[in-house]
Design a protein around this motif. Structure first.
Motif, PDB file in Angstrom:
ATOM      1  N   ARG B  48       0.839  -1.193   0.000  1.00  0.00           N
ATOM      2  CA  ARG B  48       0.000   0.000   0.000  1.00  0.00           C
ATOM      3  C   ARG B  48       0.882   1.255   0.000  1.00  0.00           C
ATOM      4  N   GLY B  79     -11.040  -4.826  -6.448  1.00  0.00           N
ATOM      5  CA  GLY B  79     -11.838  -4.567  -5.254  1.00  0.00           C
ATOM      6  C   GLY B  79     -12.453  -3.182  -5.258  1.00  0.00           C
ATOM      7  N   LYS B  80     -13.008  -2.835  -4.114  1.00  0.00           N
ATOM      8  CA  LYS B  80     -13.665  -1.532  -4.002  1.00  0.00           C
ATOM      9  C   LYS B  80     -12.664  -0.385  -3.917  1.00  0.00           C
ATOM     10  N   GLY B  81     -11.446  -0.688  -3.462  1.00  0.00           N
ATOM     11  CA  GLY B  81     -10.449   0.374  -3.290  1.00  0.00           C
ATOM     12  C   GLY B  81     -10.259   1.162  -4.577  1.00  0.00           C
ATOM     13  N   VAL B  83     -12.276   1.301  -7.183  1.00  0.00           N
ATOM     14  CA  VAL B  83     -13.533   1.985  -7.541  1.00  0.00           C
ATOM     15  C   VAL B  83     -13.673   3.279  -6.725  1.00  0.00           C
ATOM     16  N   TYR B  84     -13.443   3.186  -5.434  1.00  0.00           N
ATOM     17  CA  TYR B  84     -13.614   4.369  -4.580  1.00  0.00           C
ATOM     18  C   TYR B  84     -12.572   5.445  -4.899  1.00  0.00           C
ATOM     19  N   ASP B  85     -11.354   5.006  -5.206  1.00  0.00           N
ATOM     20  CA  ASP B  85     -10.319   5.987  -5.560  1.00  0.00           C
ATOM     21  C   ASP B  85     -10.675   6.711  -6.861  1.00  0.00           C
ATOM     22  N   GLU B  87     -13.724   7.161  -7.862  1.00  0.00           N
ATOM     23  CA  GLU B  87     -14.886   8.000  -7.548  1.00  0.00           C
ATOM     24  C   GLU B  87     -14.474   9.321  -6.902  1.00  0.00           C
TER      25      GLU B  87
END
Lengths: 259, 259
Positions: B48, B79-81, B83-85, B87
């Motif tokens: 990370r 994953g969602k990471g 997608v959220y980044d 967004e």
């Protein structure tokens, strides 16, 4: 707290939810524990995205850490994540510093910011909500005047390497001239030495945006003949603007934003 | 894999380990499960940090995802990471776009990169190690020529908002002129429309660093009278250089690096 409430909480972070977002109707009830875990994971992911966005310079100026991320930022600042992020930024800086063949005229310079770059105000921010409280200038000044701000270990190691490679070190801080004496003592007590120049905000610089003040000072360095090869700072306003360095290194800081 | 081996693995990421790094002598044995968990957490944190360092433009040019982080990057991308980044970067861009009062001369421009900015080559990279395999130009060209690269949903939403606000959209891509026809079809099929201009690399631009090529093209836009207010890209070479935009938005991409 329901998943629905969580959605509301994060309306500030997210404007469109992917289909992957868990729909609470899709789960059998009442799996309270599972809900709690899902929520915690969601908060953690959303707050990490907020932190990422800050490090990538995507955020508009902000005054405090979003309420929903106060705990996340606290955990990050006290955990290994912050330490490792400091380490890799400083390690990359060190590798770049070594890779440059310096001229022998003493004009190869590396600029360092001070707060959250060389010195860590974490003890102060730990007592003030890790950036969740609105910044209190008077209280922070009192803290600075104590002169007990510890070194960031990975930055101290980089600093030594930079000196030993033959760079001129120039410290460029948003701290005011009135804090010069205590800043010098603090830096020396924390292990820093032999800087070429320490530039603080004079009365002429009051009220200037940091990015303007720091660009002006870097421009003066260039006029003196310095080649600014590296620049380390925890704010994008330390690194961007004009007279920028060949490479710059953004140290992590999710606690405050300086324009 | 012992903790010691993990240390070796991460020598490329870390040059000084803090005292917080777990010392395997400090643990009672043989807690194999706990070791495994600790290791997994360490890998996750170190990878990370590597990803963070990339997003903050701290890394030197790199050719492939570090071996130790191949799995981490795969999980992040699926994953969602990720997608959220995407967004939050696009959401911040949208808020900035809305905050600007546009002139009515049609010269307010927003520049978009294409690959990993408007269109997602994730299906291609999923079949090629998510950046762990060395980039294969011929294979990637074959993929591009299929013209089936899907839209990044959050970017498509931003794109629509930008158009509706009255910005002129200029697409500036590292793709070659030879891919113009398929790129136009692909963009339209993915939902993009009404761009003012689509700039691809001509034969004159071959061999130029992306940061140079893109700076030159932005300079030409400025000469035509455009004010470049926003710029969205997944590479720092999309955003830095000269004739930079008022605000730029770095979309996440831990799979490849373009200088």
């Amino acid at each position: 707290m329901t998943i629905f409430k969580l959605f509301l909480l994060f309306s500030f972070l997210s404007f469109s939810f992917s289909e992957e977002t868990p729909n609470h109707h899709a789960f059998p009830r009442p799996l309270i524990l599972e809900y709690a875990e899902l929520e915690e994971e969601e908060v953690s992911l959303r707050c990490r995205s907020w932190r990422f966005a800050g490090e990538a310079n995507n955020l508009s100026p902000w005054k405090t850490v979003p309420k929903e991320c106060a705990e996340h930022v606290k955990e990050y600042m006290n955990g290994k994540g912050y330490v490792y992020d400091l380490e890799i930024a400083n390690k990359e800086a060190g590798e770049f510093a070594k890779s440059v063949k310096l001229k022998e005229d003493g004009l190869d310079a590396w600029v360092f910011d001070i707060d959250e770059t060389l010195l860590s105000n974490l003890p102060y921010y730990a007592a003030h909500g890790y950036g969740f409280e609105v910044f209190d200038h008077a209280k922070f000044d009192d803290w600075v005047e104590k002169g007990v701000t510890p070194a960031i270990e990975a930055s101290l190691k980089l600093y030594e390497d930079i000196l030993n490679l033959g760079y001129k070190v120039i410290l460029l801080t948003g701290r005011s001239e009135s804090h010069r004496a205590v800043t010098v003592d603090n830096l020396i007590n924390a292990g820093f030495r032999d800087w070429h120049q320490l530039i603080l905000r004079s009365s002429d610089d009051k009220g200037k945006l940091a990015v303007i003040y720091k660009s002006e000072k870097r421009s003066e360095m260039e006029k003196e003949g310095f080649r600014i090869l590296g620049n380390s700072g925890d704010q994008w306003s330390d690194l961007l603007g004009s007279s920028v360095s060949v490479r710059s290194f953004k140290l992590p800081n999710p606690m405050y934003f300086i324009a």
